[in-house]
Write an enzyme that holds these catalytic residues in place. Structure first.
Site, PDB file in Angstrom:
ATOM      1  CG  ASP A 251       8.325  72.581  45.808  1.00 38.05           C
ATOM      2  OD1 ASP A 251       9.128  73.537  45.841  1.00 38.05           O
ATOM      3  OD2 ASP A 251       8.254  71.704  46.703  1.00 38.05           O
ATOM      4  CG  ASN A 259      17.653  66.249  51.599  1.00 42.46           C
ATOM      5  OD1 ASN A 259      18.122  65.389  50.866  1.00 42.46           O
ATOM      6  ND2 ASN A 259      17.495  67.509  51.237  1.00 42.46           N
ATOM      7  CG  HIS A 264      22.292  66.364  50.847  1.00 42.90           C
ATOM      8  ND1 HIS A 264      22.848  66.560  49.608  1.00 42.90           N
ATOM      9  CD2 HIS A 264      21.638  67.510  51.166  1.00 42.90           C
ATOM     10  CE1 HIS A 264      22.555  67.775  49.197  1.00 42.90           C
ATOM     11  NE2 HIS A 264      21.823  68.381  50.125  1.00 42.90           N
ATOM     12  CG  ASP A 268      22.031  64.978  45.722  1.00 40.71           C
ATOM     13  OD1 ASP A 268      21.272  65.898  46.054  1.00 40.71           O
ATOM     14  OD2 ASP A 268      23.272  65.031  45.820  1.00 40.71           O
ATOM     15  CD  GLU A 294      12.024  71.703  47.238  1.00 39.52           C
ATOM     16  OE1 GLU A 294      12.957  72.460  46.910  1.00 39.52           O
ATOM     17  OE2 GLU A 294      11.231  71.984  48.158  1.00 39.52           O
TER      18      GLU A 294
HETATM   19  N1  LIG Z   1      19.458  66.383  48.383  1.00 40.25           N
HETATM   20  C1  LIG Z   1      19.236  67.596  47.964  1.00 40.25           C
HETATM   21  N2  LIG Z   1      18.446  68.428  48.672  1.00 40.25           N
HETATM   22  C2  LIG Z   1      18.207  69.667  48.248  1.00 40.25           C
HETATM   23  C3  LIG Z   1      18.809  70.131  47.060  1.00 40.25           C
HETATM   24  N3  LIG Z   1      18.393  71.409  46.864  1.00 40.25           N
HETATM   25  C4  LIG Z   1      17.569  71.704  47.898  1.00 40.25           C
HETATM   26  N4  LIG Z   1      17.449  70.660  48.735  1.00 40.25           N
HETATM   27  C5  LIG Z   1      16.670  70.532  49.941  1.00 40.25           C
HETATM   28  O1  LIG Z   1      15.291  70.536  49.656  1.00 40.25           O
HETATM   29  C6  LIG Z   1      14.603  70.847  50.844  1.00 40.25           C
HETATM   30  C7  LIG Z   1      13.409  71.712  50.557  1.00 40.25           C
HETATM   31  O2  LIG Z   1      12.695  71.811  51.726  1.00 40.25           O
HETATM   32  P1  LIG Z   1      11.397  72.715  51.885  1.00 40.25           P
HETATM   33  O3  LIG Z   1      11.579  73.970  51.071  1.00 40.25           O
HETATM   34  O4  LIG Z   1      11.141  72.838  53.333  1.00 40.25           O
HETATM   35  O5  LIG Z   1      10.299  71.921  51.157  1.00 40.25           O
HETATM   36  P2  LIG Z   1       9.682  70.503  51.412  1.00 40.25           P
HETATM   37  O6  LIG Z   1      10.312  69.737  52.494  1.00 40.25           O
HETATM   38  O7  LIG Z   1       9.681  69.824  50.065  1.00 40.25           O
HETATM   39  O8  LIG Z   1       8.251  70.857  51.832  1.00 40.25           O
HETATM   40  P3  LIG Z   1       7.074  71.292  50.894  1.00 40.25           P
HETATM   41  O9  LIG Z   1       7.644  71.867  49.639  1.00 40.25           O
HETATM   42  O10 LIG Z   1       6.322  72.314  51.678  1.00 40.25           O
HETATM   43  O11 LIG Z   1       6.271  70.092  50.599  1.00 40.25           O
HETATM   44  C8  LIG Z   1      15.627  71.509  51.787  1.00 40.25           C
HETATM   45  O12 LIG Z   1      15.897  70.625  52.846  1.00 40.25           O
HETATM   46  C9  LIG Z   1      16.852  71.680  50.905  1.00 40.25           C
HETATM   47  O13 LIG Z   1      18.043  71.519  51.642  1.00 40.25           O
HETATM   48  C10 LIG Z   1      19.678  69.252  46.337  1.00 40.25           C
HETATM   49  O14 LIG Z   1      20.242  69.560  45.292  1.00 40.25           O
HETATM   50  N5  LIG Z   1      19.855  68.010  46.835  1.00 40.25           N
END
Ligand SMILES: Nc1nc2c(ncn2[C@@H]2O[C@H](COP(=O)(O)OP(=O)(O)OP(=O)(O)O)[C@@H](O)[C@H]2O)c(=O)[nH]1
Length: 373
Positions: A251, A259, A264, A268, A294
């Protein structure tokens, strides 16, 4: 080296007659088929001589000449020297010589000349179906012109044997039949071309569908559904062969802030970049899938948990050291990973769950690390 012994299941081949190259074999096949039809024409010619329609000497000369000509074609095509180039397999030359032979047959047949027109029509039909529409019409018009010329010459040389009314009737029928054949061949070629194009389009569409069904559109890694299949396949192999099979769930750390700070689209781009670095660092037998937003799942066949941990640490180090091309300066990517391996009784879901819990521990204990589960 000993010559390979053919297996009893192998079909009987004629390598010396046809050759081993598939293209040459196919071209030699055409020559042999054509030789067969010339042999039949030869028998008919001899029958004509037996019925007193032409001298024996002429009949034998025609048979010998046509067989010698086919022998030359066979040797040239069988040698492979003419299998490519402007006239592969001498197909066009054979066709041209075939039409010329029909004119000679017409001139030699005397009172039975009109019967030769039938053979000429069949020769044209046989050749036309392998041609482009333009070639079909060229052959049709050319052979009709040649026939008219042959008739004029025959009448000039033997006015009684080749009387104008009989020849004119033959030519009129040929003028009717040959264009009809050409029209039919034209349609068939058009249909064949359309079918070939549609088949190519269908194959491309199926490849695209397969791609859509198995790949993640953003990162081009396997998608979750397809990784599920790969997991089950590898689990079956692991149970059968007893080799270790490791799984890592990765992860990206603080991805939300990428983002939030860079937009965004840059998020990506980071996902694509991460997937590409993963693929480049892992072994070719390893499989990577985008498991969720992610999150990436890595399947490492023939790898024990300890070795998978080493692989993840190496990847982490690589990401920390090598700057990311095309990403904003200073943007460093790290990940937290849970690494585990299949036990003898494990289900796929249990293994993924264990990797997930280990990944969670990696997050809570400071991120940018891999934890065994
Ligand atoms: N750009 C983009 N963002 C995505 C996609 N899928 C998920 N996300 C974003 O990934 C982010 C995941 O955030 P969190 O689950 O809070 O995780 P994090 O910020 O990585 O924090 P930790 O995992 O705790 O380190 C969210 O803001 C989602 O909107 C995608 O396909 N593209």
């Amino acid at each position: 080296m000993l010559p390979a012994t053919p297996s009893p299941d192998e079909p009987l081949r004629l390598p010396t007659l046809l050759g081993s190259d598939p293209l040459v074999r196919q071209q030699v096949g055409v020559v042999l088929f054509s030789t067969g039809t010339y042999a039949i024409y030869g028998l008919i010619t001899l029958a004509q001589a037996a019925m007193g329609l032409m001298p024996w000497s002429l009949a034998w000369a025609l048979v010998a000449a046509s067989m010698a000509m086919n022998g030359v074609f066979y040797l040239a095509v069988r040698s492979g020297a003419v299998s490519h180039g402007s006239d592969p397999g001498l197909g066009r030359l054979q066709l041209l010589v075939g039409v010329l032979c029909m004119y000679i047959g017409y001139a030699a047949a005397g009172p039975a000349a009109s019967a030769v027109l039938l053979a000429m029509a069949s020769h044209i039909v046989y050749s036309m179906f392998a041609m482009t529409p333009r070639q079909v019409w060229r052959l049709a018009l050319g052979s009709l012109g040649g026939l008219a010329l042959t008739m004029v010459l025959c009448h000039w040389a033997w006015p009684e044997r080749y009387a104008v009314p009989v020849q004119a009737t033959g030519l009129l029928y040929a003028l009717m039949v040959v264009p009809l054949i050409a029209l039919l061949a034209h349609r068939v070629t058009h249909m064949t071309t359309t079918l070939k194009r549609q088949r190519a389009e269908l194959q491309a569409a199926m490849a695209r569908l397969e791609e859509l069904a198995t790949r993640d559109e953003l990162t081009r890694t396997h998608n979750r559904r397809h990784m599920g299949e790969l997991l089950r396949q590898q689990q079956a192999l692991h149970r059968r062969l007893g080799q270790p099979l490791a799984v890592a769930l990765l992860d990206i750390d603080h991805f939300k802030s990428v983002n939030d700070h860079h937009g965004h689209a840059m998020g990506d781009e980071v996902l694509r970049h991460f997937a590409q670095r993963l693929g480049a660092q892992l072994r070719s037998v390893d499989a990577v899938a985008r498991w969720g937003g992610e999150e990436f799942l890595v399947l490492l066949p023939a790898t024990a948990r300890a070795d998978a941990l080493v692989a993840m640490d190496r990847l982490q180090q690589h990401l920390a050291e090598a700057p990311a091309d095309g990403l904003p300066g200073g943007l460093r990517i790290s990940f937290s990973a849970g690494v585990t391996e299949f036990g003898p009784q494990d289900t796929v879901d249990a293994v993924v769950e264990r990797a997930d819990q280990a990944m969670y521990r990696a997050k809570t204990s400071g991120r940018a690390r891999s934890v065994a589960g």
